[in-house]
Design an enzyme around this catalytic site. Sequence first.
Site, mmCIF file in Angstrom:
data_model
loop_
_atom_site.group_PDB
_atom_site.id
_atom_site.type_symbol
_atom_site.label_atom_id
_atom_site.label_comp_id
_atom_site.label_asym_id
_atom_site.label_seq_id
_atom_site.Cartn_x
_atom_site.Cartn_y
_atom_site.Cartn_z
ATOM 1 N N ARG A 272 20.150 18.952 55.800
ATOM 2 C CA ARG A 272 19.894 19.898 56.896
ATOM 3 C C ARG A 272 18.489 20.471 56.725
ATOM 4 O O ARG A 272 18.179 21.027 55.666
ATOM 5 C CB ARG A 272 20.884 21.073 56.863
ATOM 6 C CG ARG A 272 22.346 20.678 56.804
ATOM 7 C CD ARG A 272 22.993 20.578 58.171
ATOM 8 N NE ARG A 272 24.329 20.039 58.052
ATOM 9 C CZ ARG A 272 25.450 20.704 58.354
ATOM 10 N NH1 ARG A 272 25.365 21.936 58.787
ATOM 11 N NH2 ARG A 272 26.622 20.127 58.215
ATOM 12 N N ARG B 5 22.271 30.787 50.124
ATOM 13 C CA ARG B 5 23.392 29.871 50.360
ATOM 14 C C ARG B 5 23.046 28.651 51.202
ATOM 15 O O ARG B 5 23.914 27.874 51.565
ATOM 16 C CB ARG B 5 24.547 30.639 51.006
ATOM 17 C CG ARG B 5 24.186 31.238 52.348
ATOM 18 C CD ARG B 5 25.316 32.080 52.826
ATOM 19 N NE ARG B 5 25.186 32.397 54.226
ATOM 20 C CZ ARG B 5 26.222 32.694 54.994
ATOM 21 N NH1 ARG B 5 27.425 32.674 54.506
ATOM 22 N NH2 ARG B 5 26.045 32.991 56.241
ATOM 23 N N HIS B 6 21.763 28.515 51.558
ATOM 24 C CA HIS B 6 21.339 27.341 52.310
ATOM 25 C C HIS B 6 20.361 26.510 51.497
ATOM 26 O O HIS B 6 19.415 27.043 50.930
ATOM 27 C CB HIS B 6 20.629 27.744 53.612
ATOM 28 C CG HIS B 6 21.548 28.288 54.645
ATOM 29 N ND1 HIS B 6 21.723 29.634 54.836
ATOM 30 C CD2 HIS B 6 22.351 27.664 55.537
ATOM 31 C CE1 HIS B 6 22.596 29.813 55.810
ATOM 32 N NE2 HIS B 6 23.003 28.638 56.242
ATOM 33 N N SER C 269 34.127 24.557 57.341
ATOM 34 C CA SER C 269 34.568 24.688 58.727
ATOM 35 C C SER C 269 35.196 23.390 59.173
ATOM 36 O O SER C 269 34.969 22.334 58.587
ATOM 37 C CB SER C 269 33.452 25.155 59.660
ATOM 38 O OG SER C 269 32.312 24.419 59.467
ATOM 39 N N GLU D 16 17.007 23.174 57.022
ATOM 40 C CA GLU D 16 17.297 24.600 57.191
ATOM 41 C C GLU D 16 15.996 25.389 57.137
ATOM 42 O O GLU D 16 15.304 25.377 56.126
ATOM 43 C CB GLU D 16 18.222 25.103 56.070
ATOM 44 C CG GLU D 16 19.627 24.557 56.122
ATOM 45 C CD GLU D 16 20.485 25.154 57.231
ATOM 46 O OE1 GLU D 16 20.025 26.105 57.900
ATOM 47 O OE2 GLU D 16 21.604 24.647 57.411
ATOM 48 N N GLU E 142 31.251 31.790 53.973
ATOM 49 C CA GLU E 142 31.863 30.575 54.525
ATOM 50 C C GLU E 142 31.663 29.420 53.560
ATOM 51 O O GLU E 142 30.548 29.185 53.094
ATOM 52 C CB GLU E 142 31.185 30.253 55.866
ATOM 53 C CG GLU E 142 31.661 28.956 56.484
ATOM 54 C CD GLU E 142 30.647 28.362 57.452
ATOM 55 O OE1 GLU E 142 30.054 29.103 58.250
ATOM 56 O OE2 GLU E 142 30.459 27.128 57.402
ATOM 57 N N ARG F 148 28.738 25.517 47.579
ATOM 58 C CA ARG F 148 29.169 26.888 47.926
ATOM 59 C C ARG F 148 30.509 27.198 47.268
ATOM 60 O O ARG F 148 30.747 28.324 46.828
ATOM 61 C CB ARG F 148 29.291 27.038 49.439
ATOM 62 C CG ARG F 148 27.940 27.128 50.104
ATOM 63 C CD ARG F 148 28.105 27.754 51.468
ATOM 64 N NE ARG F 148 26.875 27.637 52.225
ATOM 65 C CZ ARG F 148 26.776 27.946 53.500
ATOM 66 N NH1 ARG F 148 27.845 28.360 54.162
ATOM 67 N NH2 ARG F 148 25.633 27.837 54.123
HETATM 68 P P1 AMO Z 1 29.315 22.897 58.957
HETATM 69 O O1 AMO Z 1 27.996 22.662 59.599
HETATM 70 O O2 AMO Z 1 29.901 24.257 59.094
HETATM 71 O O3 AMO Z 1 30.410 21.887 59.535
HETATM 72 O O4 AMO Z 1 29.213 22.518 57.428
HETATM 73 C C1 AMO Z 1 30.364 22.480 56.615
HETATM 74 C C2 AMO Z 1 30.121 23.212 55.327
HETATM 75 O O5 AMO Z 1 29.006 22.661 54.658
HETATM 76 C C3 AMO Z 1 28.333 23.658 53.943
HETATM 77 N N1 AMO Z 1 26.931 23.734 54.379
HETATM 78 C C4 AMO Z 1 25.874 23.967 53.578
HETATM 79 N N2 AMO Z 1 25.800 24.177 52.253
HETATM 80 C C5 AMO Z 1 24.582 24.394 51.728
HETATM 81 N N3 AMO Z 1 23.436 24.399 52.424
HETATM 82 C C6 AMO Z 1 23.462 24.189 53.757
HETATM 83 N N4 AMO Z 1 22.319 24.170 54.451
HETATM 84 C C7 AMO Z 1 24.727 23.966 54.404
HETATM 85 N N5 AMO Z 1 25.127 23.727 55.662
HETATM 86 C C8 AMO Z 1 26.460 23.594 55.632
HETATM 87 C C9 AMO Z 1 29.052 24.957 54.202
HETATM 88 C C10 AMO Z 1 29.776 24.677 55.485
HETATM 89 O O6 AMO Z 1 30.931 25.462 55.621
HETATM 90 N N6 AMO Z 1 31.089 18.519 60.646
HETATM 91 C C11 AMO Z 1 31.435 19.879 60.350
HETATM 92 C C12 AMO Z 1 32.698 20.000 59.522
HETATM 93 C C13 AMO Z 1 33.939 19.512 60.235
HETATM 94 O O7 AMO Z 1 34.229 20.052 61.326
HETATM 95 O O8 AMO Z 1 34.591 18.608 59.737
HETATM 96 C C14 AMO Z 1 30.269 20.546 59.619
HETATM 97 O O9 AMO Z 1 29.396 19.899 59.087
HETATM 98 O O10 AMO Z 1 29.959 25.185 53.140
#
Ligand code: AMO
Length: 434
Positions: free
Chosen positions: A212, A220-221, A360, A214, A357, A408
Amino acid sequence: MMYDSRFITANEYDKEVTVEGWAQEVRNLGGISFLILRDRYGLVQITAPKKKITPEVMQAITSLSRESVVRITGIVKASAQVKSGYEIIPSTVTVQSSAMTPLPMGVVDKVDVEAETRFNHRYMDLRKPEARAVFEIKSLVLRLIDEYMADNGFVEVFTPKLVASGAEGGSTLFKIDYFGKPAYLAQSPQLYKQMLMSTGMDRIFEIGPAFRAEPSDTARHVSEFISYDGEMAHIDSQTEVMAMIEGCMQYVISEVQTRGARSLEVLGTQVVLPKAPYPVISYEKAISMVQAAGFKIELGEDLGTEGEKMLGDLMAQDGHEMYWIAEYPEEAKPFYIMEKEGTPYSFSFDLDYKGQEISSGGQREHRYDRLVQRMEKKGLDPKSFEFYLNSFAYGMPSHGGWGIGVERLVQKMLGLNNIRETILFPRDRNRLVP
Ligand code: AMO
């Protein structure tokens, strides 16, 4: 025979052993020198009394620079003064690799080294047992997830990480050049895990990297993380998906308590098994709870970091470390999530762990026409998702799934302040090396 320090027990006393590790500390008191050798499992004291060893061995020990790698052969002697209960009187010392001085950072110094310095010299930082213990736990967590998934009939899959379209919104896509064509690093296995639901592989999971772009610098990202995804077909509602995740989390955490005991001890941490069943709070209820606690937020808005923290504090008052936030507004959720007809909500959930979180997911829209409608509603061009949509056109069962950020999960389980502590070589906006 070479020994890990963990294998040296009273059985080895008065016998010859060979150990190898890093020279953590050398103390030279004239008539006697001490070398504290560190290996993966702990510390070994090498005691070199001038009278009992050769001048060559004495010379080799006293001239060692800190953090050099050294192999020592000697006799194990019981010693009440040493914490481990023994010391080794050396007969041969071989320096395998001499460390330069000064060191870029200390390994055992009590001074707080800035995170920036630690991550710049991560190979050195990871010499600290407590830094390494996090990865022992992370490895265990992944093994436990595998066990749980296998026990529940899930097949492990690996989907492409070089992809033609994103699934989680355009703003966090990393664009790359793929033989002259635009392509992206996968943000999640979302589209592929859903396509597999049309094949009869009706329970699949994947543990793999997700990327990502970000833009924000938060604790946490990161821009590369490990995503633990699951997808299951022929479901009646998202409740079945939530039950699967909850079972997995309880299994993982309770096993970490026992199988991870040694690493937890190194970390000086205890892991609490969350109270189950995890409470399910509707999105609407979550908003009203934080509003009542004085947080400024309107219905429809994202809870955000602060809102999540506040909800975490409220849930902690009832002893809940894990809880669901369910049925988000459909507007806030991606196109693949199923709408709750006649309401502004959707069949979706987040799993929060101590105010953050970690997952999801939800029930997916498996009906072709409605999926196309949802894409259009979100301003997406169904044509660029043809490869995905096709799998919905010829028999797609109901299905749902989740994505869990492994780091996380580990961060929250171990009570660490920053997600980067759970990543060997973290990637973020400011970091691409080491
Ligand atoms: P989402 O975008 O909420 O859902 O991502 C799911 C989980 O991935 C983790 N996460 C991250 N951890 C660290 N750094 C980041 N930049 C980051 N972005 C996300 C989080 C988050 O809850 N496809 C959907 C899931 C689904 O519906 O099956 C998805 O990717 O813990």
